[in-house]
Design an enzyme around this catalytic site. Sequence first.
Site, short mmCIF file in Angstrom:
data_model
loop_
_atom_site.label_atom_id
_atom_site.label_comp_id
_atom_site.label_asym_id
_atom_site.label_seq_id
_atom_site.Cartn_x
_atom_site.Cartn_y
_atom_site.Cartn_z
N ASP A 33 0.86 -1.19 0.00
CA ASP A 33 0.00 0.00 0.00
C ASP A 33 0.90 1.23 0.00
N THR A 36 -1.45 6.53 0.70
CA THR A 36 -1.90 7.86 0.25
C THR A 36 -2.73 8.45 1.39
N THR A 125 -16.11 -1.88 -9.64
CA THR A 125 -17.26 -1.16 -9.09
C THR A 125 -18.45 -1.16 -10.06
N ASP A 126 -19.64 -1.03 -9.49
CA ASP A 126 -20.84 -0.93 -10.34
C ASP A 126 -20.84 0.37 -11.14
N GLU A 127 -19.98 1.32 -10.73
CA GLU A 127 -19.99 2.62 -11.42
C GLU A 127 -19.50 2.52 -12.86
N TYR A 153 -13.14 8.83 -12.35
CA TYR A 153 -12.93 7.65 -11.50
C TYR A 153 -13.49 6.39 -12.16
N ALA A 155 -14.39 5.89 -15.20
CA ALA A 155 -13.76 5.60 -16.50
C ALA A 155 -12.43 4.89 -16.28
N LYS A 157 -11.68 2.96 -13.74
CA LYS A 157 -11.98 1.59 -13.28
C LYS A 157 -12.44 0.72 -14.46
N LYS A 192 -16.43 9.98 2.15
CA LYS A 192 -17.55 9.26 1.55
C LYS A 192 -18.83 9.55 2.33
N VAL A 209 -25.86 17.82 1.35
CA VAL A 209 -26.49 16.85 0.46
C VAL A 209 -26.48 17.42 -0.96
N TYR A 210 -25.90 16.69 -1.91
CA TYR A 210 -25.77 17.19 -3.27
C TYR A 210 -27.13 17.20 -3.98
N ASN A 252 -30.18 9.14 -1.22
CA ASN A 252 -29.21 9.73 -0.28
C ASN A 252 -29.89 10.42 0.90
N ARG A 276 -22.94 17.53 -7.71
CA ARG A 276 -21.70 17.04 -8.30
C ARG A 276 -21.87 17.05 -9.82
P1 NAD Z 1 -9.77 3.61 -0.21
O1 NAD Z 1 -9.55 4.90 -0.92
O2 NAD Z 1 -10.29 3.61 1.18
O3 NAD Z 1 -8.40 2.79 -0.18
C1 NAD Z 1 -7.53 2.71 -1.26
C2 NAD Z 1 -6.18 2.22 -0.75
O4 NAD Z 1 -5.30 2.09 -1.87
C3 NAD Z 1 -5.50 3.18 0.24
O5 NAD Z 1 -4.98 2.46 1.33
C4 NAD Z 1 -4.38 3.80 -0.58
O6 NAD Z 1 -3.25 4.17 0.21
C5 NAD Z 1 -4.06 2.67 -1.54
N1 NAD Z 1 -3.42 3.16 -2.78
C6 NAD Z 1 -3.83 4.19 -3.57
N2 NAD Z 1 -2.98 4.33 -4.60
C7 NAD Z 1 -2.05 3.36 -4.48
C8 NAD Z 1 -0.93 2.98 -5.25
N3 NAD Z 1 -0.59 3.65 -6.36
N4 NAD Z 1 -0.19 1.92 -4.86
C9 NAD Z 1 -0.51 1.25 -3.72
N5 NAD Z 1 -1.55 1.57 -2.95
C10 NAD Z 1 -2.32 2.61 -3.32
O7 NAD Z 1 -10.71 2.78 -1.18
P2 NAD Z 1 -11.79 1.64 -0.85
O8 NAD Z 1 -13.10 2.28 -0.66
O9 NAD Z 1 -11.25 0.74 0.18
O10 NAD Z 1 -11.83 0.88 -2.25
C11 NAD Z 1 -10.99 -0.24 -2.50
C12 NAD Z 1 -11.26 -0.75 -3.90
O11 NAD Z 1 -12.62 -1.13 -4.02
C13 NAD Z 1 -11.02 0.28 -5.00
O12 NAD Z 1 -10.41 -0.39 -6.10
C14 NAD Z 1 -12.40 0.78 -5.36
O13 NAD Z 1 -12.44 1.18 -6.71
C15 NAD Z 1 -13.22 -0.48 -5.13
N6 NAD Z 1 -14.64 -0.26 -4.78
C16 NAD Z 1 -14.97 0.57 -3.75
C17 NAD Z 1 -16.31 0.72 -3.40
C18 NAD Z 1 -16.73 1.59 -2.25
O14 NAD Z 1 -17.93 1.77 -2.04
N7 NAD Z 1 -15.82 2.13 -1.44
C19 NAD Z 1 -17.31 0.04 -4.13
C20 NAD Z 1 -16.92 -0.80 -5.18
C21 NAD Z 1 -15.58 -0.94 -5.48
P1 TYD Z 2 -19.98 8.74 -2.31
O1 TYD Z 2 -19.91 8.19 -0.92
O2 TYD Z 2 -18.97 9.76 -2.73
O3 TYD Z 2 -19.96 7.47 -3.28
P2 TYD Z 2 -20.24 7.39 -4.89
O4 TYD Z 2 -20.15 8.73 -5.48
O5 TYD Z 2 -19.09 6.53 -5.32
O6 TYD Z 2 -21.57 6.75 -5.04
O7 TYD Z 2 -21.40 9.36 -2.54
C1 TYD Z 2 -22.59 8.60 -2.37
C2 TYD Z 2 -23.75 9.47 -2.77
O8 TYD Z 2 -23.87 10.56 -1.84
C3 TYD Z 2 -23.58 10.12 -4.14
O9 TYD Z 2 -24.86 10.18 -4.78
C4 TYD Z 2 -23.11 11.53 -3.83
C5 TYD Z 2 -23.77 11.84 -2.50
N1 TYD Z 2 -23.01 12.74 -1.59
C6 TYD Z 2 -23.64 13.88 -1.05
O10 TYD Z 2 -24.83 14.13 -1.30
N2 TYD Z 2 -22.91 14.68 -0.21
C7 TYD Z 2 -21.61 14.43 0.09
O11 TYD Z 2 -20.99 15.23 0.84
C8 TYD Z 2 -20.99 13.26 -0.47
C9 TYD Z 2 -19.55 12.93 -0.15
C10 TYD Z 2 -21.74 12.44 -1.30
#
Ligand code: NAD
Ligand code: TYD
Length: 342
Positions: A33, A36, A125-127, A153, A155, A157, A192, A209-210, A252, A276
């Site tokens: 890791d 970051t 991700t589903d995105e 983001y 794009a 993924k 998040k 809230v966006y 949301n 956003r």
């Molecule tokens: P996060 O941002 O909490 O963690 C990402 C981690 O990756 C951090 O520890 C960071 O230090 C590390 N990292 C970043 N760049 C790096 C690099 N160049 N080399 C090594 N390490 C690096 O993210 P998360 O929410 O834990 O997401 C993890 C994975 O799951 C991601 O690939 C994300 O796209 C995917 N994902 C997340 C969600 C979600 O809801 N959070 C949903 C679906 C998929």
């Molecule tokens: P987020 O947690 O950033 O996940 P994602 O954009 O990957 O779905 O956001 C979840 C939802 O919440 C998204 O529709 C954007 C909204 N949101 C707000 O309304 N206010 C906020 O401050 C943030 C961070 C997200």
Amino acid sequence: MTILVTGGAGFIGSNFIHYMMEKYPDYKIVCIDKLTYAGNLRNLETVLDKKNFRFIKGDICDRELVYRIFEEEKPDVVINFAAESHVDRSIESPDIFLKTNILGTQVLLDASRKYNVKRFHQVSTDEVYGDLPLDRSDLKFTESSPLRPSSPYSASKASADLLVLAYHRTYGVPVTISRCSNNYGPYQFPEKLIPLMIINALNDRPLPVYGDGRNVRDWIHVKDHCEAIDIIIHRGKEGEIYNIGGENERANIDVVRMILRELGKPESLIRFVKDRPGHDRRYALDISRMKKEFGWSPKISFEEGLKSTIKWYLENRSWWEEIINGEYMNYYERMYGERLKE
Ligand code: NAD
Ligand code: TYD
């Protein structure tokens, strides 16, 4: 069995490491890791000195380092969680998203090919599918839906997913991909939605809230996601994609209201702010492949999962206070300063 977990100091990666170390005490877990802003060694403090765990601070784009780790550890399975993961940051500065999420994945794929790993799993991700209209609850994304990402983001993924599939087809790298919906749970960085709202409410700060707050996300507890990945790396078919979702679509604004109710805070804290750009309206996943092939479905209800997550943030104040007292506040000011003034 040795598993190389990338991005294991982040939210989902650290939850996954805890899950696996508890379930498979005989496995060795190696984590790389970059640490970051989103990576936090505190997320791993209870496993750091375990004999079957090794942490390496490093960048997945660093080919020399990555090859050295593969040479030394000879991982059977590689699971790529490492990514830049926040949509709003990708809108502000896309470059690092393309570097880490695409080129970093390529380095890992090359290493997996060179050292003949038994499985390379890409956490996606589903995105990548883009969004769905709000008024068509009959529509959900399946694994064969077209890729129509909206943000830098998503794009990045989607690009990584295509590269993973190309390495399978061209070089025979044994890959799988999982595409999961929005996760929540312990150790989620407070940029998040859910942790940001919990922490702002606890500090009696406005909850931004966006737009109109009607955007819909499908929420899954991180532990259910970890369980599904565990199943896929052991039983999933090479070259396949698996959707992982919570079957739990929520607007949301409803999520924000639930958090306020749970914390006993007033709805007057809610502030509707500038939307956003390119904001995806609705995500929804068809998870019948995971159900049919493995009998998997999410187990943790949203009510129960949100309650336990709020409890975690209440009991782990120093974890998030350390974050919000650091560089995070500059981010918060950049992202929300103007929005909250309007
Ligand atoms: P996060 O941002 O909490 O963690 C990402 C981690 O990756 C951090 O520890 C960071 O230090 C590390 N990292 C970043 N760049 C790096 C690099 N160049 N080399 C090594 N390490 C690096 O993210 P998360 O929410 O834990 O997401 C993890 C994975 O799951 C991601 O690939 C994300 O796209 C995917 N994902 C997340 C969600 C979600 O809801 N959070 C949903 C679906 C998929
Ligand atoms: P987020 O947690 O950033 O996940 P994602 O954009 O990957 O779905 O956001 C979840 C939802 O919440 C998204 O529709 C954007 C909204 N949101 C707000 O309304 N206010 C906020 O401050 C943030 C961070 C997200």
